[in-house]
Design an enzyme around this catalytic site. Structure first.
Site, PDB file in Angstrom:
ATOM      1  N   ASP A  92       0.862  -1.175   0.000  1.00 35.41           N
ATOM      2  CA  ASP A  92       0.000   0.000   0.000  1.00 35.41           C
ATOM      3  C   ASP A  92       0.901   1.229   0.000  1.00 35.41           C
ATOM      4  OD1 ASP A  92      -2.009   1.817   0.261  1.00 35.41           O
ATOM      5  OD2 ASP A  92      -2.680   1.157   2.232  1.00 35.41           O
ATOM      6  N   ASP A 271      -7.688  -7.516   1.471  1.00 37.46           N
ATOM      7  CA  ASP A 271      -6.782  -7.531   2.622  1.00 37.46           C
ATOM      8  C   ASP A 271      -7.515  -6.935   3.803  1.00 37.46           C
ATOM      9  OD1 ASP A 271      -5.420  -4.666   3.582  1.00 37.46           O
ATOM     10  OD2 ASP A 271      -6.323  -4.592   1.595  1.00 37.46           O
TER      11      ASP A 271
END
Length: 375
Positions: A92, A271
């Site tokens: 990320d 996720d």
């Protein structure tokens, strides 16, 4: 080829596919265990692969940038070697963490100025610097810098924010295309659909991102406090616009029910910190429902945690795990985290099986009420 669709459900938009990277293939739909700092809390890397069958993990640019820092990651020749992980990693960008953890935040066109949540030191993330950081980290899938909006959010703010996020995307693509992978493994860049819960903004963002023709696409800014019905409405809208021949990643979602419902809408990648975070606090997910292992009712229950799942944690009884969790034994957190991750990976594997058999819709309608039980 980066992504290949192999099966589709006839009664929903659920699909099965494969993502191809130089570090291995990823079966979709997939759940990615979260290893924020290069560590999936409480679980050895070998156990993730050999016992849980994790095919990819997620780490975070914000946290890795602050600790251990890019200098150490560069010296170790990237995150994979640093943590001894040979399979794919998605990073990320750290945008969400900047907005949720940092103080003295200032968002400008050039980037976001913030103070570290660790020591208060001053930093600047730009679209370019975030790409450069992930180049040093060496992740297989990189995310662009974006602004993750809170819920609820003012429409005009969301509209202006989306303009900045789209501008940052264009700059990220330019920077990404300038850089060669540092460690001999190809990297892929995903953009992120934003727009809050406003359907016109989500539509605009989905169309803008689709035109970029990047290998995959992510959906951000959901599961930040809004009702689940709003999550599903927005996911359905975005999936109807994003290209069907590219993987779709729904960021930060979520509960077992969320995952199955969003698979049915066409999502391929997920996720969430919930399996390990909830596990450490004594909340277990099972095929028959959730368990608060701290409750006294489990004190003399010597049955396995989940008799329908054959795995490492099934060696231990509910009574023993309760004893460990109540007394704050580290092993208790390890067993609970292992169990929950194994359950999540089992759940998406079962989803793939049922999509292939074209029984996904019926199976989902049967299992979701069970998953929502409080045992």
């Amino acid at each position: 080829m980066f992504f290949k669709l192999t099966h589709r459900s006839s009664k929903s938009n659920a699909r099965v596919g494969k993502i191809f990277t130089s570090r291995g293939q990823i079966d979709t739909p997939i759940f990615m265990p979260v290893g924020t700092l290069g560590s999936v809390k409480g679980v050895f890397q070998d156990d993730l692969i050999e016992k849980i069958n994790a095919q990819i993990i997620l780490s975070n640019n914000y946290h890795l940038y602050l600790r251990p820092g890019l200098e150490i990651l560069s010296a170790s020749k990237g995150l994979h070697k640093f943590i001894n992980w040979k399979m794919p990693i998605l990073t990320d960008s750290g945008g969400y963490q900047v907005f949720s953890l940092s103080k003295n935040l200032k968002i400008k066109n050039e980037g976001v100025y913030f103070s570290s949540h660790i020591d208060g030191s001053k930093h600047l993330f730009t679209p370019e610097s975030v790409i450069q950081s992930q180049n040093i980290i060496g992740s297989d899938i990189c995310m662009v810098l974006d602004e993750c909006l809170p819920y609820p959010c003012d429409y005009n703010y969301a509209k202006n924010s989306l303009g900045i996020t789209h501008d940052w995307l264009d700059r990220s693509i330019l920077e990404f295309n300038k850089n060669e992978p540092k460690y001999g493994h190809e990297q892929f860049l995903f953009p992120i659909v934003q727009g809050g819960t406003f359907k016109d903004l989500r539509t605009q963002s989905s169309e803008f991102i689709s035109e970029k023709n990047l290998p995959g696409n992510a959906i951000g800014g959901l599961s930040v406090g809004e009702p689940k019905e709003i999550i599903y409405e927005n996911v359905d809208l975005v999936c109807s616009i994003l290209p069907k021949d590219k993987p779709r990643y729904l960021m930060g979602v979520g509960t077992p029910e969320n995952i199955l419902e969003c698979i049915s809408l066409g999502i391929d990648m997920f996720d969430c910190v919930m399996p390990t975070r909830n596990g450490r606090n004594g909340m277990l997910f099972t095929s028959e429902g959730s368990i608060n292992i701290k409750n006294k009712k489990w004190e003399k229950d010597f049955s396995p945690i989940d008799s329908n799942l054959q795995h490492h944690s099934s060696k231990f009884s509910k009574a023993y795990l309760r004893h460990l969790i109540i007394n704050k034994e580290i092993l208790g957190s390890q067993i609970a985290s292992f169990h929950n991750l194994n359950f999540y990976l089992w759940l998406v594997k079962e989803a793939r099986k049922n999509i292939k058999k074209d029984t996904f819709h019926t199976w989902k309608e049967v299992i979701i009420p069970k998953l929502n039980n409080r045992l």
